[in-house]
Design a protein around this motif. Structure first.
Motif, PDB file in Angstrom:
ATOM      1  N   LYS A  31       0.852  -1.197   0.000  1.00  0.00           N
ATOM      2  CA  LYS A  31       0.000   0.000   0.000  1.00  0.00           C
ATOM      3  C   LYS A  31       0.890   1.251   0.000  1.00  0.00           C
ATOM      4  O   LYS A  31       2.018   1.213   0.494  1.00  0.00           O
ATOM      5  N   TRP A  32       0.367   2.346  -0.544  1.00  0.00           N
ATOM      6  CA  TRP A  32       1.088   3.613  -0.621  1.00  0.00           C
ATOM      7  C   TRP A  32       0.110   4.724  -0.260  1.00  0.00           C
ATOM      8  O   TRP A  32      -0.911   4.891  -0.922  1.00  0.00           O
ATOM      9  N   PHE A  40      -2.865  12.840  -7.467  1.00  0.00           N
ATOM     10  CA  PHE A  40      -2.155  11.627  -7.067  1.00  0.00           C
ATOM     11  C   PHE A  40      -2.377  11.274  -5.595  1.00  0.00           C
ATOM     12  O   PHE A  40      -1.872  10.262  -5.116  1.00  0.00           O
ATOM     13  N   SER A  41      -3.129  12.099  -4.868  1.00  0.00           N
ATOM     14  CA  SER A  41      -3.374  11.878  -3.439  1.00  0.00           C
ATOM     15  C   SER A  41      -4.237  10.645  -3.194  1.00  0.00           C
ATOM     16  O   SER A  41      -4.995  10.225  -4.070  1.00  0.00           O
ATOM     17  N   GLY A  42      -4.094  10.101  -1.982  1.00  0.00           N
ATOM     18  CA  GLY A  42      -4.958   9.006  -1.562  1.00  0.00           C
ATOM     19  C   GLY A  42      -4.191   7.718  -1.354  1.00  0.00           C
ATOM     20  O   GLY A  42      -2.990   7.627  -1.604  1.00  0.00           O
ATOM     21  N   LEU A  43      -4.915   6.711  -0.889  1.00  0.00           N
ATOM     22  CA  LEU A  43      -4.345   5.403  -0.618  1.00  0.00           C
ATOM     23  C   LEU A  43      -4.327   4.571  -1.897  1.00  0.00           C
ATOM     24  O   LEU A  43      -5.362   4.379  -2.531  1.00  0.00           O
ATOM     25  N   PHE A 103       8.503   3.976   5.648  1.00  0.00           N
ATOM     26  CA  PHE A 103       8.330   2.657   5.054  1.00  0.00           C
ATOM     27  C   PHE A 103       8.095   1.627   6.149  1.00  0.00           C
ATOM     28  O   PHE A 103       8.780   1.645   7.164  1.00  0.00           O
ATOM     29  N   GLU A 104       7.152   0.715   5.914  1.00  0.00           N
ATOM     30  CA  GLU A 104       6.987  -0.446   6.776  1.00  0.00           C
ATOM     31  C   GLU A 104       7.498  -1.654   5.992  1.00  0.00           C
ATOM     32  O   GLU A 104       7.037  -1.919   4.873  1.00  0.00           O
ATOM     33  N   VAL A 105       8.472  -2.352   6.554  1.00  0.00           N
ATOM     34  CA  VAL A 105       9.103  -3.483   5.884  1.00  0.00           C
ATOM     35  C   VAL A 105       8.852  -4.752   6.702  1.00  0.00           C
ATOM     36  O   VAL A 105       9.089  -4.767   7.910  1.00  0.00           O
ATOM     37  N   MET A 111       5.952  -3.063   2.690  1.00  0.00           N
ATOM     38  CA  MET A 111       4.528  -3.380   2.776  1.00  0.00           C
ATOM     39  C   MET A 111       3.630  -2.148   2.703  1.00  0.00           C
ATOM     40  O   MET A 111       2.494  -2.234   2.271  1.00  0.00           O
ATOM     41  N   HIS A 112       4.153  -1.003   3.171  1.00  0.00           N
ATOM     42  CA  HIS A 112       3.349   0.227   3.165  1.00  0.00           C
ATOM     43  C   HIS A 112       4.316   1.404   3.147  1.00  0.00           C
ATOM     44  O   HIS A 112       5.357   1.361   3.794  1.00  0.00           O
TER      45      HIS A 112
END
Length: 129
Positions: A31-32, A40-43, A103-105, A111-112
């Motif tokens: 997810k970003w 370009f905003s948002g999930l 960053f979540e790794v 991952m996010h």
């Protein structure tokens, strides 16, 4: 590989323009979270949506958008915070701004990603709706 090394390899690939290797740091479910109020905003809920966003950004800037680390990466468990610097140009308008990426790794993959702009209003005006 530690979380910090995974994120560093992502930025190394970006710096070389090697999108295939940069994207190999993600999973199909990555997810970003893109801040602000612009087109370009948002999930972005998966890799396909992230790629579509990257393609849109590169299309808007004729391929000249760059993002690079702008300071020391900080790691806390599965999280890595990276001060970043963005540059881009659209026609006669240029964009030169700092921010922070988080960053979540997990299990060797990003991952996010959460991105933060030093000045979201400038960011939103540049990208438009």
């Amino acid at each position: 590989m530690e979380a910090k090394e995974i994120v560093a390899s992502y930025f190394d690939a970006l710096a070389k323009g090697d999108m295939q290797n940069a994207l190999s740091s993600f999973t199909p479910e990555t997810k970003w979270s893109q801040p602000g109020n612009n087109k370009f905003s948002g999930l972005k809920k998966n890799l396909d949506e992230i790629i579509k966003m990257f393609e849109g950004i590169m299309g808007d800037t004729a391929g000249n958008m760059t993002v690079r680390p702008n300071g020391e990466m900080k790691e806390s468990g599965s999280f890595v915070a990276v001060p970043v610097w963005f540059t881009a140009k659209k026609g006669s308008i240029s964009f030169d701004l700092g921010g922070m990426d988080l960053f979540e790794v997990k299990s060797g993959k990003i991952m996010h990603v959460w991105t933060f702009s030093d000045d979201q209003q400038v960011d939103d005006e540049f990208w438009g709706r």
